[in-house]
Design an enzyme around this catalytic site. Structure first.
Site, PDB file in Angstrom:
ATOM      1  N   VAL A 304       0.829  -1.200   0.000  1.00 25.77           N
ATOM      2  CA  VAL A 304       0.000   0.000   0.000  1.00 25.77           C
ATOM      3  C   VAL A 304       0.867   1.255   0.000  1.00 25.77           C
ATOM      4  O   VAL A 304       0.682   2.157  -0.820  1.00 25.77           O
ATOM      5  CB  VAL A 304      -0.966   0.010   1.194  1.00 25.77           C
ATOM      6  CG1 VAL A 304      -1.772   1.306   1.221  1.00 25.77           C
ATOM      7  CG2 VAL A 304      -1.893  -1.198   1.132  1.00 25.77           C
ATOM      8  N   ALA A 305       1.837   1.319   0.910  1.00 23.01           N
ATOM      9  CA  ALA A 305       2.642   2.533   1.031  1.00 23.01           C
ATOM     10  C   ALA A 305       3.976   2.188   1.681  1.00 23.01           C
ATOM     11  O   ALA A 305       4.103   1.190   2.386  1.00 23.01           O
ATOM     12  CB  ALA A 305       1.904   3.591   1.861  1.00 23.01           C
ATOM     13  N   MET A 306       4.963   3.055   1.431  1.00 20.21           N
ATOM     14  CA  MET A 306       6.302   2.870   1.997  1.00 20.21           C
ATOM     15  C   MET A 306       6.847   4.218   2.421  1.00 20.21           C
ATOM     16  O   MET A 306       6.857   5.169   1.641  1.00 20.21           O
ATOM     17  CB  MET A 306       7.230   2.208   0.968  1.00 20.21           C
ATOM     18  CG  MET A 306       8.630   1.961   1.475  1.00 20.21           C
ATOM     19  SD  MET A 306       8.640   0.789   2.858  1.00 20.21           S
ATOM     20  CE  MET A 306      10.187   1.246   3.654  1.00 20.21           C
ATOM     21  N   GLU A 307       7.363   4.264   3.651  1.00 18.79           N
ATOM     22  CA  GLU A 307       7.746   5.523   4.299  1.00 18.79           C
ATOM     23  C   GLU A 307       9.134   6.006   3.937  1.00 18.79           C
ATOM     24  O   GLU A 307       9.878   6.473   4.809  1.00 18.79           O
ATOM     25  CB  GLU A 307       7.643   5.355   5.822  1.00 18.79           C
ATOM     26  CG  GLU A 307       8.654   4.405   6.464  1.00 18.79           C
ATOM     27  CD  GLU A 307       8.268   2.950   6.467  1.00 18.79           C
ATOM     28  OE1 GLU A 307       8.894   2.173   7.209  1.00 18.79           O
ATOM     29  OE2 GLU A 307       7.339   2.585   5.719  1.00 18.79           O
ATOM     30  N   ASN A 308       9.531   5.950   2.684  1.00 13.71           N
ATOM     31  CA  ASN A 308      10.866   6.395   2.321  1.00 13.71           C
ATOM     32  C   ASN A 308      11.068   7.857   2.718  1.00 13.71           C
ATOM     33  O   ASN A 308      10.205   8.697   2.455  1.00 13.71           O
ATOM     34  CB  ASN A 308      11.071   6.231   0.812  1.00 13.71           C
ATOM     35  CG  ASN A 308      10.897   4.789   0.382  1.00 13.71           C
ATOM     36  OD1 ASN A 308      11.512   3.891   0.945  1.00 13.71           O
ATOM     37  ND2 ASN A 308      10.031   4.556  -0.584  1.00 13.71           N
ATOM     38  N   HIS A 331      -0.103   7.609   8.487  1.00 13.24           N
ATOM     39  CA  HIS A 331       0.769   6.553   9.028  1.00 13.24           C
ATOM     40  C   HIS A 331       2.200   6.734   8.521  1.00 13.24           C
ATOM     41  O   HIS A 331       3.165   6.607   9.290  1.00 13.24           O
ATOM     42  CB  HIS A 331       0.235   5.181   8.617  1.00 13.24           C
ATOM     43  CG  HIS A 331       1.006   4.037   9.188  1.00 13.24           C
ATOM     44  ND1 HIS A 331       0.790   3.536  10.452  1.00 13.24           N
ATOM     45  CD2 HIS A 331       2.031   3.301   8.677  1.00 13.24           C
ATOM     46  CE1 HIS A 331       1.628   2.542  10.694  1.00 13.24           C
ATOM     47  NE2 HIS A 331       2.398   2.371   9.629  1.00 13.24           N
ATOM     48  N   GLU A 332       2.363   7.053   7.238  1.00  9.70           N
ATOM     49  CA  GLU A 332       3.710   7.241   6.695  1.00  9.70           C
ATOM     50  C   GLU A 332       4.354   8.512   7.255  1.00  9.70           C
ATOM     51  O   GLU A 332       5.569   8.559   7.475  1.00  9.70           O
ATOM     52  CB  GLU A 332       3.672   7.279   5.164  1.00  9.70           C
ATOM     53  CG  GLU A 332       2.988   6.085   4.510  1.00  9.70           C
ATOM     54  CD  GLU A 332       3.400   4.753   5.100  1.00  9.70           C
ATOM     55  OE1 GLU A 332       4.599   4.538   5.351  1.00  9.70           O
ATOM     56  OE2 GLU A 332       2.513   3.909   5.315  1.00  9.70           O
ATOM     57  N   HIS A 335       5.899   7.730  10.489  1.00  7.37           N
ATOM     58  CA  HIS A 335       7.178   7.043  10.362  1.00  7.37           C
ATOM     59  C   HIS A 335       8.354   8.015  10.280  1.00  7.37           C
ATOM     60  O   HIS A 335       9.498   7.610  10.508  1.00  7.37           O
ATOM     61  CB  HIS A 335       7.178   6.143   9.126  1.00  7.37           C
ATOM     62  CG  HIS A 335       6.663   4.762   9.387  1.00  7.37           C
ATOM     63  ND1 HIS A 335       7.183   3.936  10.359  1.00  7.37           N
ATOM     64  CD2 HIS A 335       5.660   4.050   8.790  1.00  7.37           C
ATOM     65  CE1 HIS A 335       6.534   2.781  10.345  1.00  7.37           C
ATOM     66  NE2 HIS A 335       5.609   2.820   9.411  1.00  7.37           N
ATOM     67  N   GLU A 354       6.567  -0.120  13.706  1.00  7.18           N
ATOM     68  CA  GLU A 354       5.174  -0.147  13.274  1.00  7.18           C
ATOM     69  C   GLU A 354       4.186   0.093  14.413  1.00  7.18           C
ATOM     70  O   GLU A 354       3.175   0.767  14.230  1.00  7.18           O
ATOM     71  CB  GLU A 354       4.870  -1.473  12.575  1.00  7.18           C
ATOM     72  CG  GLU A 354       5.644  -1.687  11.280  1.00  7.18           C
ATOM     73  CD  GLU A 354       5.369  -0.629  10.221  1.00  7.18           C
ATOM     74  OE1 GLU A 354       4.423   0.158  10.390  1.00  7.18           O
ATOM     75  OE2 GLU A 354       6.113  -0.591   9.228  1.00  7.18           O
TER      76      GLU A 354
END
Length: 691
Positions: A304-308, A331-332, A335, A354
């Site tokens: 769904v998503a990635m917190e780069n 949420h990201e 992070h 998480e």
């Protein structure tokens, strides 16, 4: 990602009985002394100061070619070999080392010998012999690795027809958890953080973005340069390149997307991102990463998503649901503090990122949208957690927060709802112990300031907590009977306690009442008609449908009435709503609504929507329908997803042992290493995957 390959786990750690193990050396430049069984590298022997990537992207060959320069400092005496994580898809051409000149002589370049050894099915070890002239304690040296990498687990090449606009190809990387060893040789462990820079050369018409600040750009030469000034672990190095256009949505935020997606993305986010960032800063301290940009990726994005850092990757499919989009972006953002600034030192304690990020996300939504909304979203997620618990069993070791996995087990197999929701419940319990949520906010600000840019283990968090609240330490809250910290971390099963969610009753109450009406022996049509689902929020509707799904199989008469009441109405709602109704249709083999399942699978080609439906179709009597739809849509699926679905279809086909399936040929190979673990009956969407 959900329902995972489940290793045999054991646990032998104790909480609050060993000294703090956080990374030493200040600002994350040192190394945690905890063993990382998922890394083949000897990262304890060196300090990685910085690395630079210089890459040329070839879309025709689907290759990245170039070199990497690592600046290292030996921290242990007598080390003669540097061991890095790598992958069979990454071809090493040469490795050189800069040798300092003596007596005023210039530096020289020395070719180094190396070998690549097997490690696990998700990587290899690169063993580099170092000359004595280089290995001087606490003195930096540089090595240069020239290599080519193709389509390993981290690198996803999309042909034009798999993009949203279907005009130009696109490539993106996804490093979580241990995939970036196929992007560049590295210390692929969250215990090691360093700064990095990159130079990327691309063809005309291609824009490059990375999880860093763009430092320079040459339009004539099509060269993009980037710099990350803060230390990050290898898994947070990310790249995307394609036909991407920008639009500013705030003073420090920009949306990037293909042109056909950009307008929708801007309209859905508007000025919200800056508001969310401001709320988060008020709670947890300054946002340290400078920019917070978002790039929307095609449906082939596997999560769904990635917190780069600086650049969140998110799947464009989520734009259909404003509420899910809101939660995933917040949420990201969370992070940025929990996971990126302070990171779990090993993958065995992913909850430290998480669980804390989920707690922070809910503090942000409470401040921005009120307690009732946050409680509704939490009830929805905790329902999913208990659903997973029923499927896995009370004594399944993946339900531990602090796990121990065996050599060769891919850390991604530990991505489950316990990491998020049981971790959240433990953090909420800590908040309750201090008696004042604002005091706990202060603790989290201090925690971030104390451990910023370092990697930590549970002992660091809990010892700092007890030091911040000495009255709690004196009252021995860590040993409170039934709620011991040790039991939270190492006990199997559901959370020991859950937060009070009664403030959400105004929103969850109607859902529960409607579920009870439909669950009665003779549903009251007049009473049911008083509930207007068009006035409900998305989270109310999906909570209702999930609870109906839990009751399946339903009597045929009830399914007929449900379809009459809701099927056409739900057609006009977003995909998060639709897929839940369609799973009810499939699990109840309700043939009148199967055309809706077909239409949905023709429209949606993302993993988070296709895999759950195919799993349900193949677990019942509808395998032939699933095969038919697969053949109609397979040309629009990413090859990795296509292999996953083939595996589901083939493995669930009812054929005698040793004979071929009458439905379809077996996959040419097992699912490629680029595939995340294949989910089961727990939908991928149930996890706020950040990775």
């Amino acid at each position: 990602m959900a329902d995972f390959q489940r290793p045999t786990l054991c646990c032998c750690r104790k909480v609050l009985t060993v000294p703090s193990k956080s990374c030493e050396g200040g600002r994350g430049m040192g190394h945690c002394h905890r063993v990382d069984i998922a890394s083949a590298s000897n990262f304890h022997s060196f300090k990685l100061r910085h690395f630079h990537l210089d890459l040329r992207l070839n879309f025709a060959l689907k290759e990245m070619t170039g070199w990497q320069v690592l600046e290292l400092v030996p921290v242990q005496p007598g080390v003669q070999t540097l061991v890095l994580d790598t992958h069979p898809s990454l071809l090493i051409h040469s490795i050189d080392c800069k040798v300092p000149g003596t007596a005023g002589a210039p530096d020289t370049s020395l070719s180094l010998t190396y070998r690549v050894d097997p490690f696990t099915d998700y990587g290899s070890s690169l063993n580099i012999s170092l000359p004595a002239a280089v290995i001087r304690p606490h003195r930096a040296f540089q090595i240069t690795i020239r290599y080519t990498t193709t389509d390993g687990p981290a690198i996803w090449w999309l042909d034009a027809e798999l993009t949203c606009g279907q005009t130009r190809p696109l490539v993106f990387t996804q490093g979580h958890s241990v995939c970036n060893r196929s992007f560049f040789p590295c210390f692929d462990t969250p215990a090691v953080k360093s700064t990095y820079s990159a130079t990327v050369r691309v063809p005309e018409g291609v824009t490059v973005l990375m999880s860093a600040s763009r430092s320079a750009y040459s339009k004539r030469d099509r060269v993009f340069q980037f710099s990350m000034e803060f230390p990050v672990p290898a898994y947070l190095v990310a790249l995307v390149a394609g036909d991407l256009q920008p639009a500013d949505i705030g003073p420090r935020s920009r949306v990037w997307a293909e042109p056909c997606v950009l307008t929708c993305a801007v309209s859905k986010l508007g000025g919200s991102v800056e508001r969310w960032l401001g709320v988060a800063e008020g709670l947890f301290g300054p946002y340290v990463w400078g920019r917070y940009d978002i790039v929307f990726l095609p449906p082939s994005f596997p999560i769904v998503a990635m917190e780069n850092p600086c650049l969140t990757f998110i799947i464009s499919s989520i734009l259909e649901s404003r509420e899910f989009l809101l939660i995933d972006v917040i949420h990201e953002i969370a992070h940025g503090w929990f996971g990126n600034a302070v990171t779990n030192a090993t993958w065995e304690e992913m909850w430290l990122s998480e669980g804390l990020a989920t707690y922070a996300q809910r503090r942000i939504t409470t401040e921005a949208y009120g307690e009732a909304f946050t409680c509704l979203e939490t009830v929805f997620r905790l329902d999913a957690l208990h659903r997973q618990m029923r499927l896995l069993g009370d004594n399944n070791p993946v339900s531990k927060l602090q796990v121990k996995f065996e050599p060769g087990v891919n850390p991604s197999s530990l991505m489950n709802l316990f990491t998020y929701e049981k971790g959240f419940c433990f953090v909420s319990y800590l908040s309750q112990l201090c008696g004042d949520i604002k005091r706990f906010d202060s603790f989290l600000r201090a925690y971030i300031e104390q451990f910023k840019f370092s990697s930590v283990v549970a002992q660091d968090l809990l010892e700092f907590f007890l030091g911040f609240f000495p009255e709690l330490k004196e009252s021995c809250v860590s040993q409170k009977e039934g709620l011991e910290f040790e039991r939270w971390l190492n006990g199997w099963g559901p959370p020991l306690c859950e937060p009070d969610l009664s403030a959400g009753g105004v929103l969850t109450g109607p859902v529960q009442r409607l579920c009870e009406l439909w669950g009665s022996d003779t549903p009251d049509s007049q009473a049911i008609a008083t509930f207007d689902l068009t006035s409900w929020s998305t989270f109310q509707t999906v909570l209702f449908l999930d609870r109906l799904l839990d009751r399946s199989p339903l009597p045929h008469e009830v399914m007929s009435r449900l379809s009459c009441c809701y099927s056409a109405l739900l057609d006009g709602m977003n995909a998060e709503v639709q897929i839940r109704w369609l799973q009810i249709v499939v699990r109840n083999s309700f043939y009148p609504d199967l055309p809706r399942v077909r239409n949905f699978l023709h429209k949606h080609t993302s993993r988070m929507y296709t895999v759950p439906l195919y799993e349900d179709l193949c677990s019942g009597v509808l395998k032939y329908f699933a095969v038919e739809v697969f053949y109609q849509t397979q040309s629009r699926l990413h090859p990795n997803l296509r292999r996953t679905l083939q595996q589901i279809l083939y493995q669930t086909s009812a054929v005698p042992t040793g004979t071929a399936s009458p439905l379809l040929p077996p996959p040419a190979t097992a699912p490629a290493p680029t595939d995340p673990p294949t989910p089961g009956t727990i939908a991928l969407r149930d996890v706020n995957v950040s990775a």
